[in-house]
Design a protein around this motif. Structure first.
Motif, PDB file in Angstrom:
ATOM      1  N   ALA A 152       4.738   3.652  20.525  1.00 30.83           N
ATOM      2  CA  ALA A 152       4.826   2.336  19.904  1.00 30.83           C
ATOM      3  C   ALA A 152       3.574   2.035  19.087  1.00 30.83           C
ATOM      4  N   ALA A 153       2.409   2.435  19.580  1.00 32.40           N
ATOM      5  CA  ALA A 153       1.170   2.219  18.823  1.00 32.40           C
ATOM      6  C   ALA A 153       1.165   3.031  17.540  1.00 32.40           C
ATOM      7  N   LEU A 154       1.644   4.286  17.608  1.00 32.34           N
ATOM      8  CA  LEU A 154       1.710   5.120  16.407  1.00 32.34           C
ATOM      9  C   LEU A 154       2.714   4.561  15.411  1.00 32.34           C
ATOM     10  N   ASP A 155       3.841   4.090  15.913  1.00 32.97           N
ATOM     11  CA  ASP A 155       4.854   3.507  15.037  1.00 32.97           C
ATOM     12  C   ASP A 155       4.326   2.254  14.357  1.00 32.97           C
ATOM     13  N   ARG A 156       3.607   1.423  15.093  1.00 32.98           N
ATOM     14  CA  ARG A 156       3.058   0.200  14.517  1.00 32.98           C
ATOM     15  C   ARG A 156       2.021   0.519  13.434  1.00 32.98           C
ATOM     16  N   ARG A 157       1.230   1.558  13.671  1.00 35.68           N
ATOM     17  CA  ARG A 157       0.222   1.908  12.668  1.00 35.68           C
ATOM     18  C   ARG A 157       0.875   2.480  11.415  1.00 35.68           C
ATOM     19  N   LEU A 158       1.900   3.317  11.588  1.00 36.35           N
ATOM     20  CA  LEU A 158       2.596   3.858  10.426  1.00 36.35           C
ATOM     21  C   LEU A 158       3.308   2.764   9.648  1.00 36.35           C
ATOM     22  N   THR A 159       3.811   1.770  10.355  1.00 35.64           N
ATOM     23  CA  THR A 159       4.535   0.696   9.687  1.00 35.64           C
ATOM     24  C   THR A 159       3.588  -0.221   8.932  1.00 35.64           C
ATOM     25  N   GLU A 160       2.466  -0.577   9.541  1.00 31.74           N
ATOM     26  CA  GLU A 160       1.551  -1.531   8.934  1.00 31.74           C
ATOM     27  C   GLU A 160       0.602  -0.887   7.930  1.00 31.74           C
ATOM     28  N   GLN A 161       0.202   0.360   8.174  1.00 33.93           N
ATOM     29  CA  GLN A 161      -0.740   1.065   7.291  1.00 33.93           C
ATOM     30  C   GLN A 161      -0.118   2.409   6.887  1.00 33.93           C
ATOM     31  N   GLY A 162       0.999   2.338   6.169  1.00 35.04           N
ATOM     32  CA  GLY A 162       1.768   3.532   5.872  1.00 35.04           C
ATOM     33  C   GLY A 162       1.003   4.571   5.069  1.00 35.04           C
ATOM     34  N   PHE A 163       0.455   4.176   3.926  1.00 33.97           N
ATOM     35  CA  PHE A 163      -0.226   5.147   3.065  1.00 33.97           C
ATOM     36  C   PHE A 163      -1.438   5.754   3.763  1.00 33.97           C
ATOM     37  N   ARG A 164      -2.261   4.919   4.364  1.00 32.92           N
ATOM     38  CA  ARG A 164      -3.476   5.415   5.023  1.00 32.92           C
ATOM     39  C   ARG A 164      -3.143   6.328   6.199  1.00 32.92           C
ATOM     40  N   SER A 165      -2.148   5.947   6.977  1.00 39.94           N
ATOM     41  CA  SER A 165      -1.795   6.760   8.146  1.00 39.94           C
ATOM     42  C   SER A 165      -1.235   8.107   7.736  1.00 39.94           C
ATOM     43  N   VAL A 166      -0.338   8.118   6.741  1.00 39.48           N
ATOM     44  CA  VAL A 166       0.225   9.394   6.277  1.00 39.48           C
ATOM     45  C   VAL A 166      -0.862  10.259   5.650  1.00 39.48           C
ATOM     46  N   LEU A 167      -1.764   9.647   4.912  1.00 44.22           N
ATOM     47  CA  LEU A 167      -2.866  10.404   4.312  1.00 44.22           C
ATOM     48  C   LEU A 167      -3.708  11.092   5.385  1.00 44.22           C
TER      49      LEU A 167
END
Length: 268
Positions: A152-167
């Motif tokens: 859930a924490a990883l999903d929330r980070r990908l959702t809120e900070q998509g570009f930065r997290s994927v980078l």
């Protein structure tokens, strides 16, 4: 003469009788407090997930019948050579061909000038197809599994900070390419930040392997030595990342709370 009285009117028949009020025996009244009928579970998400697994299995099994690196070596004549290369590269990522092999082939065949942009384009195209497959076929079935604390924490980070997290996922060595694709597809990250983060994040690693392939004919050249040093550094960082992950899991397992025992009631 005495007149006989007229006969009395006949009683109305049952056909003219008014309909009785209230429920009939054929339609019993509903029972108070009865539970409503259960809705049938929707199986379509799991059917789509099964289709996704079948597609991935067929893609992996297709390597028994064709070799993407050989197709890249053969190439296509004329102006079709470059777009065909990018397309075959993208298909290679979908059938789980290691990206270092594809990047090295790009450097060997096209050099650093054309090999690097086409390798990045093929990587981004393959990631886009994998993201679309995961989002359309697997997300609805696997979304409830993301309720765990870590996921859930990883999903929330990908959702809120998509570009930065994927980078960051693309820059950190050791994270499997397809695992990041489908993990992002199952999360709430949008398509555009995912594709932009992928295109920029794979650039350093792709450049190292393409440069190694382009300079493989001269192993003592500065370009080959630089690419070899970059690849060695990424390998060390990957091993460190795996070691830190395993150590963190061991530490979390040691500090996990132990289940309390319920007394039997005899004072012990």
């Amino acid at each position: 003469m005495l007149h006989e009285p007229p006969p009395a009117a006949a009683a109305p028949t049952a056909l003219c009788a008014p309909a009785p009020h209230g429920p009939t025996p054929a339609d019993p009244p509903p029972t108070a407090g009865a539970a409503p009928p259960r809705a049938r579970p929707d199986r379509s998400p799991w059917l789509r997930l099964g289709l996704l697994l079948a597609i991935l299995g067929a893609a992996a099994a297709s390597l028994l019948f064709w070799d993407p690196t050989r197709v890249l070596t053969t190439g296509a004549p004329g102006l079709w050579r470059l777009p065909v290369f990018a397309l075959v590269y993208a298909l290679g990522t979908l059938v789980f061909v290691p990206k270092p092999a594809l990047n090295t082939a790009a450097g060997l065949l096209l050099g650093i000038g054309w090999g690097l942009p086409l390798a990045v384009a093929g990587t981004t195209l393959g990631a886009a197809v994998a993201f679309a497959l995961g989002r359309l076929l697997g997300r609805d079935a696997l979304r409830p599994l993301l309720k765990a604390k870590a996921l859930a924490a990883l999903d929330r980070r990908l959702t809120e900070q998509g570009f930065r997290s994927v980078l960051l996922l693309r820059l950190v060595p050791g994270i499997p390419f397809q695992a990041a694709n489908y993990g992002a597809a199952f999360s709430g990250v949008r398509a555009l930040p995912f594709l932009c983060g992928t295109a920029l994040g794979v650039l350093p690693g792709t450049a190292a392997y393409v440069l190694a392939g382009a300079s493989a004919g001269s192993p003592g050249s500065p370009a080959f030595l630089l690419s070899a040093a970059a690849i060695g550094l990424m390998t060390v960082l990957s091993l460190l990342s795996l070691w830190r992950t395993s150590r963190r899991r061991s530490k979390n397992a040691l500090v996990a709370p132990q289940p309390t025992q319920v007394g039997t009631g005899d004072g012990r």
